[in-house]
Design a protein around this motif. Structure first.
Motif, PDB file in Angstrom:
ATOM      1  N   GLN A  99      61.292  86.064  19.509  1.00 55.45           N
ATOM      2  CA  GLN A  99      62.554  86.797  19.371  1.00 55.45           C
ATOM      3  C   GLN A  99      62.503  88.116  20.148  1.00 55.45           C
ATOM      4  N   LEU A 100      61.360  88.780  20.087  1.00 52.40           N
ATOM      5  CA  LEU A 100      61.201  90.000  20.880  1.00 52.40           C
ATOM      6  C   LEU A 100      61.327  89.683  22.371  1.00 52.40           C
ATOM      7  N   TRP A 101      60.685  88.593  22.782  1.00 56.85           N
ATOM      8  CA  TRP A 101      60.675  88.229  24.196  1.00 56.85           C
ATOM      9  C   TRP A 101      62.080  87.893  24.692  1.00 56.85           C
ATOM     10  N   ASN A 102      62.877  87.257  23.843  1.00 56.78           N
ATOM     11  CA  ASN A 102      64.216  86.804  24.241  1.00 56.78           C
ATOM     12  C   ASN A 102      65.326  87.762  23.823  1.00 56.78           C
ATOM     13  N   SER A 103      64.961  88.960  23.409  1.00 57.49           N
ATOM     14  CA  SER A 103      65.960  89.900  22.882  1.00 57.49           C
ATOM     15  C   SER A 103      66.826  90.531  23.949  1.00 57.49           C
ATOM     16  N   GLY A 104      66.405  90.455  25.205  1.00 55.68           N
ATOM     17  CA  GLY A 104      67.141  91.117  26.276  1.00 55.68           C
ATOM     18  C   GLY A 104      66.695  92.535  26.537  1.00 55.68           C
ATOM     19  N   SER A 105      65.763  93.032  25.737  1.00 58.66           N
ATOM     20  CA  SER A 105      65.240  94.382  25.911  1.00 58.66           C
ATOM     21  C   SER A 105      63.981  94.348  26.775  1.00 58.66           C
TER      22      SER A 105
END
Length: 622
Positions: free
Chosen positions: A374-380
């Motif tokens: 989720q962190l990786w795919n968060s856009g951040s």
């Protein structure tokens, strides 16, 4: 990492290229570090033009005040060597005023004091606005002793006669800060009489009233508060005066008048951060006046704030007590059930279980965490770096990315947990606990699912064989001791408080020395930093307090935190009250919280470690 490695290998020029790339990147969290390193390299190579630019850039983007002070001091030394003394002195004054209490600030002041000797140049004197800034910073950082010394230096200097208004106020303020209230009262009274139009007048009147209250000069305190309210209506100082007036009436046994004062204070605080605190004091004053109808109204209004207020569980508990006294058992039971379902592990729920068996179901509040994907795919961008550094298990660098990731994702609580986890992986459990306490505290007293390490951080348990052994030796409750150590040091063996208390049980050296003598143990202050010695002396001290206070755990905790004489005085004054009321009546906020926290912690240790005593006993049998 590459630049740091190259520097360690002595490849400074190659390292500088990587530092320069980082310094030119506005998106990296390492930009300020890169500029700092480039500045040090420029200093070593004699590239002064680059150095001046880099230090200016660093001061503009960095929030690290001591690091900025070090660079500015470096610049001042170079300017001094170039005989550009006026510029060097200005830099040193800037360093000092940006943080008078830091090590770097004190070093800058030392260099200023020694400047004439070191460089045969008489530096300019401090200006009045600079001195006012210094005093303000010392006041805000509680540097009262040093501030008083600085003020009295100027008061004895005829050149500062025109600044007597400022100097007199700060002399009184710093005297009150170090609790020399008699002298402070005299100085602040003089200031109020001499300078009726002073820009410091509102603060002067407030501290004058406070010192008068602490010196039992009630007429002066009350008239000064009224004067403050009339001269500065609607200001924060006037509101603080009303709060002080309520405290004065309550302390003098006039709860009805205290309630009226607190009610006026509350009206000025609606919509501010102090609204909950003001309403809580209104309710408490009505309670002490035995006006349970108005007390219930205030507590119910406070409970209506819900989880927007830190007082939510407090308000639920006392509202239920007031409603019960008023004969409204239905509402009282409803409030108790809300308390038990939402905050089952809080101090107030612990008390409530003793008063009323719960029949409510727990309302789970699960702490949802963000998975790495989720962190990786968060856009951040920074969240992706955070995820990658997590996988690589480089927590120190992951923490560097966390702040920017949190800003990009909007203070996501699941991300907040990662900060605590990273501190734990970096070997800093105490900092991990501070993260939870400051950002995830509601999950400590609520039920629901928690990440694996959550309670390991909040309620650690080290040295349990030794603690259990000593508890058995002195016939003490091990869970009480687990909780006490958690509150005092969070099981950090080497910790020392600002007051000088040392180690696991935060023992003052004088107390520890006396206790060691009583149990026939040799004493060295350095031993208090070692868990075994600290526990032996500290638990013996607790046992002695239990003997002195006839086994009353609340009085033992009060004495442990505030001293025997204070605990005995409170017992003599209001020891006949129920224990919940007794604790709330303790005038020291720190002691009230200390006792409440330990009662809450002890219940948590029993819940989380139910078999630890049996396990240790079975090991001993084997």
């Amino acid at each position: 990492m590459r630049a740091s490695a190259l520097e360690r290998a002595g490849q400074t020029e190659l390292a500088a290229k990587h530092w320069l790339d980082l310094a030119r990147s506005p998106e990296t969290v390492y930009r300020s570090d890169a500029i700092y390193r480039l500045a040090e390299i420029a200093r070593a190579s004699g590239n002064l033009d680059s150095l001046f630019i880099l230090v200016s850039d660093y001061g503009r983007i960095s929030t690290d005040i001591p690091a900025t002070q070090r660079l500015e001091t470096m610049i001042s030394e170079i300017l001094s060597e170039l005989k550009r003394h006026s510029e060097a002195v200005d830099r040193l004054w800037s360093v000092y005023l940006s943080g008078p209490q830091t090590t770097e600030g004190k070093q800058a002041k030392y260099l200023l004091d020694r400047y004439r000797i070191n460089y045969s140049f008489i530096p300019r004197k401090q200006t009045a606005p600079e001195f006012e800034l210094e005093l303000d910073k010392l006041d805000r950082s509680s540097g009262f002793n040093y501030g008083l010394t600085r003020v009295r230096e100027k008061l004895s200097d005829p050149e500062w006669k025109s600044c007597e208004d400022m100097l007199l106020f700060y002399e009184g303020r710093f005297l009150s800060g170090i609790r020399h209230n008699r002298d402070a009262l005299e100085v602040l009274t003089k200031h109020a009489e001499r300078y009726p139009a002073s820009p410091y007048r509102d603060r002067c009147l407030y501290h004058l009233a406070r010192c008068a209250y602490l010196r039992d000069k009630d007429d002066i305190a009350i008239s000064t508060i009224e004067q403050l309210k009339d001269e500065f209506p609607g200001t924060g100082a006037a509101a603080d005066g009303l709060s002080l007036l309520g405290l004065l009436h309550l302390d003098r046994g006039r709860p009805e008048q205290a309630a009226a004062s607190y009610q006026r204070w509350y009206q000025t605080r609606i919509g501010t951060k102090d609204e909950s605190e003001a309403l809580w004091r209104v309710g408490r004053a009505y309670w002490q006046a035995a006006d349970y109808t108005n007390a219930a109204s205030a507590f119910l209004l406070l409970a209506g704030f819900g989880e927007r207020s830190d007082y939510y569980p407090v308000a639920l508990y006392w509202a239920s007590r007031a409603c019960s006294i008023n004969g409204d058992s239905t509402r009282a039971d409803s409030l108790v059930n809300t308390l038990l379902s939402r905050f089952p592990y809080s101090y107030y729920s612990t008390l409530t279980r003793c008063l009323l068996p719960p029949d409510s179901e727990l309302l789970p509040q699960n702490l949802e965490t963000l998975a790495l994907d989720q962190l990786w795919n968060s856009g951040s961008v920074h969240a992706r770096k955070l995820a990658l550094l997590n996988v690589l298990r480089i927590p120190e660098l992951a923490l560097r990315e966390w702040n920017e990731a949190n800003r990009e994702l909007g203070s996501e609580l699941g991300l907040y947990w990662w900060k605590a986890q990273l501190h734990l992986w970096a070997g800093n459990r105490l900092e991990a606990w501070r993260v939870i306490r400051n950002g995830l505290s509601r999950y400590i007293t609520a039920s629901g699912e928690r990440p694996f390490d959550f309670y390991r951080i909040v309620y650690p348990l080290d040295y349990d064989p030794k603690i259990i052994h000593l508890a058995n030796q002195y016939n003490l409750d091990p869970y009480f001791l687990f909780a006490l150590i958690c509150q005092e040091s969070h099981y950090e063996e080497k910790i020392i408080s600002g007051a000088g208390a040392i180690g696991l049980m935060q023992l003052m050296p004088a107390t520890a020395k006396q206790q060691a003598k009583e149990i026939g143990r040799p004493f060295k202050e350095g031993d208090l930093y070692q868990a075994e010695h600290n526990l032996e002396i500290g638990i013996a001290h607790v046992a002695k307090l239990f003997e002195e206070f006839s086994g009353d755990s609340v009085l033992v905790l009060a004495a442990y935190n505030a001293g025997r004489s204070a605990a005995q005085a409170w017992f003599e004054e209001f020891g006949d009250l129920d224990r919940d009321e007794f604790i709330e009546n303790i005038p020291y906020r720190e002691t009230r919280l200390f006792i409440k926290n330990i009662i809450e912690h002890a219940a948590a240790y029993r819940r989380l470690y139910p078999d630890v005593i049996k396990t240790q006993q079975s090991k001993g049998t084997e």
